[in-house]
Design a protein around this motif. Structure first.
Motif, mmCIF file in Angstrom:
data_model
loop_
_atom_site.group_PDB
_atom_site.id
_atom_site.type_symbol
_atom_site.label_atom_id
_atom_site.label_comp_id
_atom_site.label_asym_id
_atom_site.label_seq_id
_atom_site.Cartn_x
_atom_site.Cartn_y
_atom_site.Cartn_z
ATOM 1 N N TRP B 34 0.848 -1.187 0.000
ATOM 2 C CA TRP B 34 0.000 0.000 0.000
ATOM 3 C C TRP B 34 0.882 1.234 0.000
ATOM 4 N N TYR B 35 0.525 2.184 -0.888
ATOM 5 C CA TYR B 35 1.203 3.465 -0.977
ATOM 6 C C TYR B 35 0.184 4.578 -0.749
ATOM 7 N N LYS B 36 0.685 5.713 -0.257
ATOM 8 C CA LYS B 36 -0.146 6.902 -0.110
ATOM 9 C C LYS B 36 0.408 7.977 -1.033
ATOM 10 N N GLN B 37 -0.481 8.590 -1.839
ATOM 11 C CA GLN B 37 -0.066 9.708 -2.694
ATOM 12 C C GLN B 37 -0.739 10.965 -2.174
ATOM 13 N N ASP B 38 0.072 11.914 -1.733
ATOM 14 C CA ASP B 38 -0.485 13.132 -1.134
ATOM 15 C C ASP B 38 -0.849 14.163 -2.193
ATOM 16 N N SER B 39 -1.276 15.330 -1.716
ATOM 17 C CA SER B 39 -1.763 16.366 -2.636
ATOM 18 C C SER B 39 -0.655 16.923 -3.524
ATOM 19 N N LYS B 40 0.599 16.737 -3.118
ATOM 20 C CA LYS B 40 1.729 17.170 -3.953
ATOM 21 C C LYS B 40 2.209 16.052 -4.870
ATOM 22 N N LYS B 41 1.436 14.991 -4.936
ATOM 23 C CA LYS B 41 1.696 13.841 -5.816
ATOM 24 C C LYS B 41 2.834 12.942 -5.316
ATOM 25 N N SER B 94 3.807 -7.523 -6.533
ATOM 26 C CA SER B 94 4.981 -7.962 -7.285
ATOM 27 C C SER B 94 5.233 -9.435 -6.995
ATOM 28 N N ARG B 95 5.987 -10.033 -7.903
ATOM 29 C CA ARG B 95 6.389 -11.420 -7.693
ATOM 30 C C ARG B 95 7.560 -11.424 -6.720
ATOM 31 N N ASP B 96 7.623 -12.419 -5.875
ATOM 32 C CA ASP B 96 8.715 -12.510 -4.929
ATOM 33 C C ASP B 96 9.916 -13.088 -5.647
ATOM 34 N N ARG B 97 10.913 -12.236 -5.879
ATOM 35 C CA ARG B 97 12.104 -12.707 -6.591
ATOM 36 C C ARG B 97 13.280 -12.863 -5.650
ATOM 37 N N GLY B 98 12.994 -12.918 -4.386
ATOM 38 C CA GLY B 98 14.081 -13.120 -3.440
ATOM 39 C C GLY B 98 14.903 -11.874 -3.262
ATOM 40 N N ARG B 99 16.155 -11.913 -3.611
ATOM 41 C CA ARG B 99 17.051 -10.811 -3.297
ATOM 42 C C ARG B 99 16.756 -9.567 -4.123
ATOM 43 N N ARG B 100 16.432 -9.749 -5.386
ATOM 44 C CA ARG B 100 16.257 -8.575 -6.239
ATOM 45 C C ARG B 100 14.832 -8.052 -6.133
ATOM 46 N N ASN B 101 14.697 -6.753 -6.004
ATOM 47 C CA ASN B 101 13.389 -6.131 -5.952
ATOM 48 C C ASN B 101 12.675 -6.315 -7.287
ATOM 49 N N ALA B 102 11.470 -6.846 -7.251
ATOM 50 C CA ALA B 102 10.753 -7.177 -8.474
ATOM 51 C C ALA B 102 9.883 -6.017 -8.939
ATOM 52 N N GLU B 103 9.477 -6.075 -10.205
ATOM 53 C CA GLU B 103 8.638 -5.038 -10.789
ATOM 54 C C GLU B 103 7.289 -4.995 -10.076
ATOM 55 N N GLN B 104 6.856 -3.798 -9.743
ATOM 56 C CA GLN B 104 5.582 -3.628 -9.063
ATOM 57 C C GLN B 104 4.525 -3.102 -10.033
ATOM 58 N N PHE B 105 3.298 -3.614 -9.873
ATOM 59 C CA PHE B 105 2.166 -3.212 -10.695
ATOM 60 C C PHE B 105 1.100 -2.618 -9.779
ATOM 61 N N PHE B 106 0.536 -1.506 -10.223
ATOM 62 C CA PHE B 106 -0.354 -0.728 -9.371
ATOM 63 C C PHE B 106 -1.820 -0.823 -9.781
ATOM 64 N N GLY B 107 -2.687 -0.704 -8.777
ATOM 65 C CA GLY B 107 -4.107 -0.543 -9.012
ATOM 66 C C GLY B 107 -4.435 0.903 -9.329
ATOM 67 N N PRO B 108 -5.698 1.195 -9.620
ATOM 68 C CA PRO B 108 -6.098 2.546 -10.028
ATOM 69 C C PRO B 108 -6.203 3.541 -8.882
ATOM 70 N N GLY B 109 -6.158 3.057 -7.640
ATOM 71 C CA GLY B 109 -6.187 3.964 -6.499
ATOM 72 C C GLY B 109 -7.583 4.184 -5.933
ATOM 73 N N THR B 110 -7.613 4.542 -4.649
ATOM 74 C CA THR B 110 -8.843 4.966 -3.966
ATOM 75 C C THR B 110 -8.588 6.363 -3.423
ATOM 76 N N ARG B 111 -9.429 7.301 -3.839
ATOM 77 C CA ARG B 111 -9.271 8.687 -3.361
ATOM 78 C C ARG B 111 -10.122 8.878 -2.117
ATOM 79 N N LEU B 112 -9.478 9.191 -1.004
ATOM 80 C CA LEU B 112 -10.164 9.419 0.263
ATOM 81 C C LEU B 112 -10.217 10.911 0.567
ATOM 82 N N THR B 113 -11.407 11.394 0.888
ATOM 83 C CA THR B 113 -11.583 12.771 1.340
ATOM 84 C C THR B 113 -12.174 12.739 2.743
ATOM 85 N N VAL B 114 -11.492 13.383 3.673
ATOM 86 C CA VAL B 114 -11.960 13.434 5.059
ATOM 87 C C VAL B 114 -12.437 14.858 5.356
ATOM 88 N N LEU B 115 -13.701 14.967 5.712
ATOM 89 C CA LEU B 115 -14.291 16.289 5.950
ATOM 90 C C LEU B 115 -14.176 16.695 7.421
#
Lengths: 109, 115
Positions: B34-41, B94-115
């Motif tokens: 899980w990643y968080k993308q803030d308002s500054k991208k 990503s696929r678990d490739r052991g020592r080497r960091n594997a290519e990551q594929f992303f979903g379209p995201g969920t935009r959360l707004t807290v009022l």
């Protein structure tokens, strides 16, 4: 944004022209990924690189781990190339991708 | 179709509420994030998880918790949302490739707004 610095932050191109984006790393990256974030917010995979170069159509990317940088070249820019380009480097094979702040590209007709 | 799927696309809620976001990948990968993308991208990793290990970014507040039923699913729960939680939350795998960091594929995201 400190560990991965992207330049330029914004860029405007005429259709049909070429350009290069750059990432400099202050971490010991072993792999680099380049993404395009489209206006809908989806991150599209462009390249996954170990040190070396890759080419895909009008895009070409290079990663030099010794000099700690990566480049993305866009040839013959098209309107659909517009969006924000992110590079991301791993941090010591931890699975943590460290992202730059992106380059926002606008291609003008 | 094999990809990373996220629901909902958008969510608006009030301070103090609990929210939960879903992520499913059909790529057969072993590790999810899980990643968080803030308002500054700026995109920052929050968690990485496979069936062996949960790695938490030390800057993530304790009200955030990942929940996994199997290796194809990794949901994100926020116990009591605060205004600074407003952001786009992106799931990746990503696929678990052991020592080497594997290519990551992303979903379209969920935009959360807290009022």
């Amino acid at each position: 944004g400190d560990k991965v610095k992207q330049s330029p932050s914004a860029l405007s191109l005429q259709e049909g022209t070429n350009s290069a984006l750059r990432c400099n790393f202050s971490i010991a990256a072993t792999t680099v990924q380049w993404f395009l974030q489209n206006p809908r917010g989806s991150l599209i995979n462009l390249f996954y690189l170990v040190p070396g170069t890759k080419e895909n159509g009008r895009l070409k990317s290079a990663f030099d781990s010794k000099e700690s940088y990566s480049t993305l070249h866009i040839r013959d820019a098209q309107l659909e190339d517009s969006g924000t380009y992110f590079c991301a480097a791993d941090e010591g094979n931890t699975g943590k991708l460290i992202f730059g702040l992106g380059t926002t590209l606008q291609v003008q007709p | 179709e094999t990809a990373v799927f996220q629901t909902p696309n958008y969510h608006v809620t009030q301070v103090g509420n609990e929210v939960s976001f879903n992520c499913k990948q059909t790529l057969g990968h072993d590790t999810m994030y899980w990643y968080k993308q803030d308002s500054k991208k700026l995109l920052k990793i929050m968690f990485s998880y496979n069936n062996k290990q949960l790695i938490v970014n030390e800057t993530v507040p304790r009200r955030f918790s990942p929940q996994s039923s199997d290796k194809a699913h990794l949901n994100l729960r926020i116990k009591s949302v605060e205004p600074e939680d407003s952001a786009v939350y992106l799931c990746a795998s990503s696929r678990d490739r052991g020592r080497r960091n594997a290519e990551q594929f992303f979903g379209p995201g969920t935009r959360l707004t807290v009022l």
